[in-house]
Design an enzyme around this catalytic site. Structure first.
Site, PDB file in Angstrom:
ATOM      1  N   ASP A   1       0.912  -1.204   0.119  1.00 12.31           N
ATOM      2  CA  ASP A   1       0.010   0.103  -0.034  1.00 12.31           C
ATOM      3  C   ASP A   1       0.958   1.217  -0.050  1.00 12.31           C
ATOM      4  OD1 ASP A   1      -1.508   2.163   0.556  1.00 12.31           O
ATOM      5  OD2 ASP A   1      -2.815   1.074   2.252  1.00 12.31           O
ATOM      6  N   HIS A   2       0.787   2.087  -1.185  1.00 11.99           N
ATOM      7  CA  HIS A   2       1.807   3.069  -1.213  1.00 11.99           C
ATOM      8  C   HIS A   2       1.634   4.381  -0.393  1.00 11.99           C
ATOM      9  CE1 HIS A   2       5.026   5.292  -2.929  1.00 11.99           C
ATOM     10  NE2 HIS A   2       4.942   4.943  -4.136  1.00 11.99           N
ATOM     11  N   ARG A   3       0.302   4.118   0.381  1.00 10.70           N
ATOM     12  CA  ARG A   3       0.005   5.386   1.276  1.00 10.70           C
ATOM     13  C   ARG A   3       0.956   5.122   2.661  1.00 10.70           C
ATOM     14  NH1 ARG A   3      -6.269   4.264   1.423  1.00 10.70           N
ATOM     15  NH2 ARG A   3      -5.378   2.185   1.835  1.00 10.70           N
TER      16      ARG A   3
END
Length: 463
Positions: A435-437
């Site tokens: 998850d790039h967040r």
């Protein structure tokens, strides 16, 4: 449990953190049975497992929700009365009517007629009272309660789906115009059903029923047809999803729609892991007969790496990072027509042998349909392995709200260059979906490199 007219309510319980509704699979006690506190009442299918629910109070059981019905948390599924209260017909009918009126539109709900019929089944020759339900059934579904569906027993709905009968075109012969089994069978055969006495409506309580489903449009045009006409794809067989499959579909769609993911992969030289496992297997050792698999080694290596990379062991929620103190690894297990992810708790603190025993026991319980909701919750990271099926590498779907999932491929001899020469080495590809967040490219690469290093020098896994 609540109480209506002095009878404690048994409501659909919350059996897991993510549970929103449950399906009645099987009643373990019959209508009118005397139950004691702690007696097993009913099997309920949740979003994660099938659980047995116990009675909270003693008394006589009055069943409200029939087998096969799906109800939200807090909905009444039964009542327990003291000294025969549950079998008092008028009282149960009044309660069913109150429950139906509480739905907000003043019309009886789908469960209200079932409760009324069950309550009147015990006294012989008890005639239905017209004021309890509408005097006549209107064929149009919009005139009925429960979201505009025609009133019908669960068995009638199941037979209608199997025979391709449109319930909205039928005139019910049951109490208050309710459609019963005989009505559907008569429509399918083109005959007129005989009038049904009210006590016969207790029959659906004795047989499991499938969840209600809309009748196909083709069936509406030909109520008596047995199957849908063939299409360019051939005959169409429609299968309903189980509760577990519904949750998988919803959560995976949620993950792909809301998580900005990226994927990285690396090859791992497994020669050291192969040598370690051979030593453990030959020694027979102090692992109580359980030899760790290569997947157990991946779980242990991931757990140790997660301690060094807290955000990989966290979640992104509502604009904030949640970092967890415990390292709990979910291990994906293929169940019957489903994928279940039981949890190995505190995997970073457990020995390789303990992880091996835990994963074996969890997999056995999953396949025996005996896993419990606590064993399926609390995961902070997931490992999914398809190597046993010959898959060399794949990209898995993140299990929200986790930050990442590690996909493990098949270990196989591959040609590699060592010291300027081509040689065969046991190699395995591992793929990290992030998850790039919460997990950025460089952090994810360092985490994956650490997992690889632990697998290539596995002595730390055995400590």
């Amino acid at each position: 449990m609540g109480s209506i007219l002095g009878m404690p309510d048994v409501v659909m319980p919350r059996l897991s953190d993510s549970m929103e509704e449950g399906t009645i699979l099987k009643w373990l006690k019959a209508e009118g049975d005397e139950v004691a506190r702690g007696d097993e009442l009913v099997e309920i299918e949740t979003d994660k497992a099938t659980m047995t629910y116990e009675a909270d109070a003693p008394g006589t059981l009055a069943i409200v929700a029939q087998e096969g019905e799906t109800l939200p948390i807090g909905q009444v599924i039964a009542r327990i009365g003291a000294g025969g209260e549950a079998s008092a017909g008028d009282g149960a009918q009044a309660e069913a009517t109150q429950q139906a009126e509480a739905s907000g539109n003043g019309a009886p709900s789908e469960s209200a007629p079932a409760a009324t019929a069950a309550a009147t089944a015990e006294p012989p020759a008890a005639a239905p009272e017209p004021e309890r339900e509408p005097a006549a059934a209107t064929p149009a579904p919009s005139s009925e309660g429960n979201g505009g569906r025609a009133k019908a027993s669960p068995v009638a709905r199941r037979i209608a789906r199997e025979q391709g009968v449109d319930l909205s075109r039928l005139q019910g012969s049951g109490p208050g115009g309710r459609i019963v089994k005989a009505d559907v069978e008569a429509a399918a055969s083109g005959t007129t059903p005989a009038p049904q006495p009210a006590p016969a409506q207790a029959a659906p309580a004795q047989a499991p029923a499938a969840q209600p489903q809309a009748v196909p449009a083709a069936a509406a045009a030909a109520p008596a047809s047995v199957s849908e006409p063939g299409t360019a794809k051939g005959d169409v067989q429609v299968q309903e999803l189980t509760r577990t499959q519904q949750v998988i579909a919803r959560r995976m769609a949620e993950s792909k729609a809301t998580v900005p993911e990226f994927t990285i992969a690396t090859d791992v030289d497994m020669e050291g892991a192969v040598a370690l496992r051979k030593q453990l297997k030959d020694a027979g050792e102090t692992l109580h007969g359980t030899v760790p698999s290569y997947n157990d080694m991946v779980v242990k290596a991931s757990a140790l790496a997660l301690r060094e990379f807290p955000r990989a062991n966290g979640s992104y929620k509502d604009g904030q990072f949640e970092l967890y103190s415990r390292v709990n690894i979910g291990v994906a297990v293929a169940a019957q027509d489903a994928l279940v992810v039981p949890t190995v708790y505190d995997a970073d603190k457990k020995s390789l042998g303990e992880i091996a025993r835990d994963t074996r026991a969890l997999a056995e319980r999953v396949r025996a349909n005996a896993v419990t909701p606590p064993e399926l919750s609390g995961g902070t990271f997931t490992v999914s392995n398809l190597g046993m099926f010959g898959v060399t590498e794949f990209s898995a779907v993140i299990n929200p709200p986790q930050a990442a999932i590690l996909a493990v491929g098949k270990m196989e001899p591959r040609a590699v260059v060592r010291d300027g020469e081509i040689t065969a080495r046991n190699t395995m590809t591992i793929t990290l979906v992030c998850d790039h967040r919460i997990l950025y490219g460089a952090d994810a690469a360092e985490f994956l490199a650490r997992v690889r290093a632990l697998l290539e020098q596995p002595i730390a896994l055995a400590l």
